[in-house]
Write an enzyme that holds these catalytic residues in place. Sequence first.
Site, PDB file in Angstrom:
ATOM      1  N   ASP A 372       0.856  -1.177   0.038  1.00  0.00           N
ATOM      2  CA  ASP A 372      -0.071  -0.014   0.109  1.00  0.00           C
ATOM      3  C   ASP A 372       0.826   1.075   0.136  1.00  0.00           C
ATOM      4  O   ASP A 372       2.059   1.363   0.879  1.00  0.00           O
ATOM      5  CB  ASP A 372      -0.887  -0.136   1.150  1.00  0.00           C
ATOM      6  CG  ASP A 372      -1.843   1.158   1.275  1.00  0.00           C
ATOM      7  OD1 ASP A 372      -2.690   1.117   0.467  1.00  0.00           O
ATOM      8  OD2 ASP A 372      -1.737   1.901   2.387  1.00  0.00           O
ATOM      9  N   GLU A 409       1.840  -0.433  -5.133  1.00  0.00           N
ATOM     10  CA  GLU A 409       0.850   0.632  -5.388  1.00  0.00           C
ATOM     11  C   GLU A 409       1.694   1.873  -5.470  1.00  0.00           C
ATOM     12  O   GLU A 409       1.885   2.472  -4.593  1.00  0.00           O
ATOM     13  CB  GLU A 409      -0.181   0.961  -4.323  1.00  0.00           C
ATOM     14  CG  GLU A 409      -1.386   1.996  -4.587  1.00  0.00           C
ATOM     15  CD  GLU A 409      -2.079   2.063  -3.394  1.00  0.00           C
ATOM     16  OE1 GLU A 409      -3.515   2.471  -3.682  1.00  0.00           O
ATOM     17  OE2 GLU A 409      -1.867   2.284  -2.237  1.00  0.00           O
TER      18      GLU A 409
END
Length: 722
Positions: A372, A409
């Site tokens: 993330d 990401e």
Amino acid sequence: MQPQNKGSIQAENNVDETNLASATYHKTSPPFTIRPGSRFPSGVTVSAEGVNFCIFSRHADRAELLLYAAADSPMPFQVILLDPEHNRSFFFWHVFIEGLPVGTHYTWRMDGPSDTAATGRRFYPGKELLDPWAQAVSDTLWDRKRACSEQDSDSKSLRAIVAEPLPRISTDTTLRCKQTDLQGAVIYELHVGGFTHHPSSGVAYPGTFAALKEKIPYLQALGVTHVELLPVMAFDTQDIQPGVAARELHNYWGYSTHSFWAPHPGYCIDPVRATREFRDLVDALHAADICVLLDVVFNHTAEGGETGPVIHFRGLANDIFYHLDAIDRRRYLDFTGCGNTVNCNHPVVTAFIVHCLEYWVEVLGVDGFRFDLASVFARGDNGLPLANPPLPWTIESSRILSQVPLIAEAWDAAGLYHVGAFPGMAWSEWNGRYRDVMRRFVRGDPGLIGEIAARISGSADLYAHDERKPANSINFITCHDGFTLYDLVSYNSKHNEANGEDNRDGSNDNMSWNCGVEGESDDPAVCKLRWQQAKNLLAILMLSRGVPMLLAGDEVLRTQHGDNNAYCQDNELSWFDWRLTERNRDMLRYTRELIALRRRHPSLTSNRFFTGAPMPGRDYADITWHGVRLNEPLWYDPQARILAFTIAGQREDEEDLHVVLNMSDQSLDAPLPPLRTQCWHLAIDTAQSAPADILVRENQMPITGESCPVRPRSVVVLEART
């Protein structure tokens, strides 16, 4: 704010302290006998003789270990004051406790010199701290609001648990996933709790790892090769905004990690057996030939900003684990939008992250990770981007982690954007550019033909220059963050009022189209168009080179009624409603057959970029582009909304494919490439109703003539065979 006086550290010591002089070996009830212990490894290590405890705190000068019989025990049964001479090595505090049973709960209390504004060091001698290396945790008594108060010594802290030790998994065992890379993968992103929490799920323990095991046959039938689990490392469900809390909502997605080594207790039947329950799930998925990817959050922690709770790092090594302002060290630099940013390129923090990931692979059996807000990994001590950040390179250079997929990401909340340029060599990336252009194209935006072709081809413009491959591009249309597929074709605007933030949260630019009516509609024409648009998006996703990722529930058109930020909705708004598998069974069938078509065509899953050159032994190219006429793609037409292409089969027994994407409002009589000894067979026509929208091979009929009708806003796919 300065911590409490050191004298308060003795306030809760209701038992006699055990010391080295009183050593009596092999006790089985408190007070347990202690030895000096070892500084490696950090956390707890269980052996036949007892348990070794070790924790890192560079500047602490006092440490206490508190032992509890259970998650809700009001008082510790033993408090051990560590002797700096015997129980400290360099910056590590350690102690060995003989005969201590698995299942014991524990916390730490630390004290040391504090000059927060000048150094960023913080100590809270009255607060109980969670072991950051804990492999199992309990949140039974946790009270985030009280933990945010520096004066409140009764913090109702999170507690670590002495976990059952599990053996490492050998790399050649049948318990390992057979696939070690992402070529040919179809990823299914799901939320462990939400996938089985709905009453319609029919499982024994809804919302748990055990419940997900019961749904493995569904995943097998769908045809996915990998599940990507939203955060399963233990997270703080109380980490939400005040307006959200007022609605009795809580953190559902799990992007608020506090215990990176521990499975989330909320997903366990018995948190004491958390590691065993998680590993049982992984083993069951592997037995079904499904690999396990974890969505992990190392960019920030649940401790938040300056007014956040004291959980662990803040009271152990605040100046090491977080990015702090260079002038006022009380302030946390926030590149994540969550209050703090992990200082991940500090050597101690880098080691913490790498060892943690290796543990999830070696011991718990995980097959790879999605990181993330991974662009945070490129930031140095001052928060500025580094040319060669240590963490990404160290992760992919690990003997263990070099053998598993790593997905970034590739952006953060402060504007750092690395799509196509994430530091390192082996990293795949969530391709945000793929998502955005496909959404725009299918809703009808003109003039995108060139970029659509680039994304369908595996995004060579982003990855080929760095010697990466199509599998470095994770292609997706939707994910947990944003509209579901059904909402993408049903709403022009977000509708997040239920979140309690006056619809201010969530993205305002969704690149969606509601097909003429905002929200629910009973107009048959609108409903048909929405299904057709959903099928268009799924078809393009599965026809693109790269790695497709499907959001759980999109295959049955799950809706969140326009909420594009359901991070706090642990209820039927977010849960997978299993009644949809029957109600929308035609879409489920379509998705299954679409995945099957992709997986039987090596030309779609190849990890090589198209060249446009003739195939070996053939006189035609691996891909040929068309427009409304053969071999005349509309690259430079600013109004074009039509693209066709022909893909040559890679093997002698693989059919060539011809695809027509007509996102215009007009019907098209699409010319078909001539075939010598074969003819085209219609495989997909998204404008048709089920079951004619996708046909299995034995039901496909040959196309007679030199063209094929393609209706407005539809995708047609043909296979060539004798």
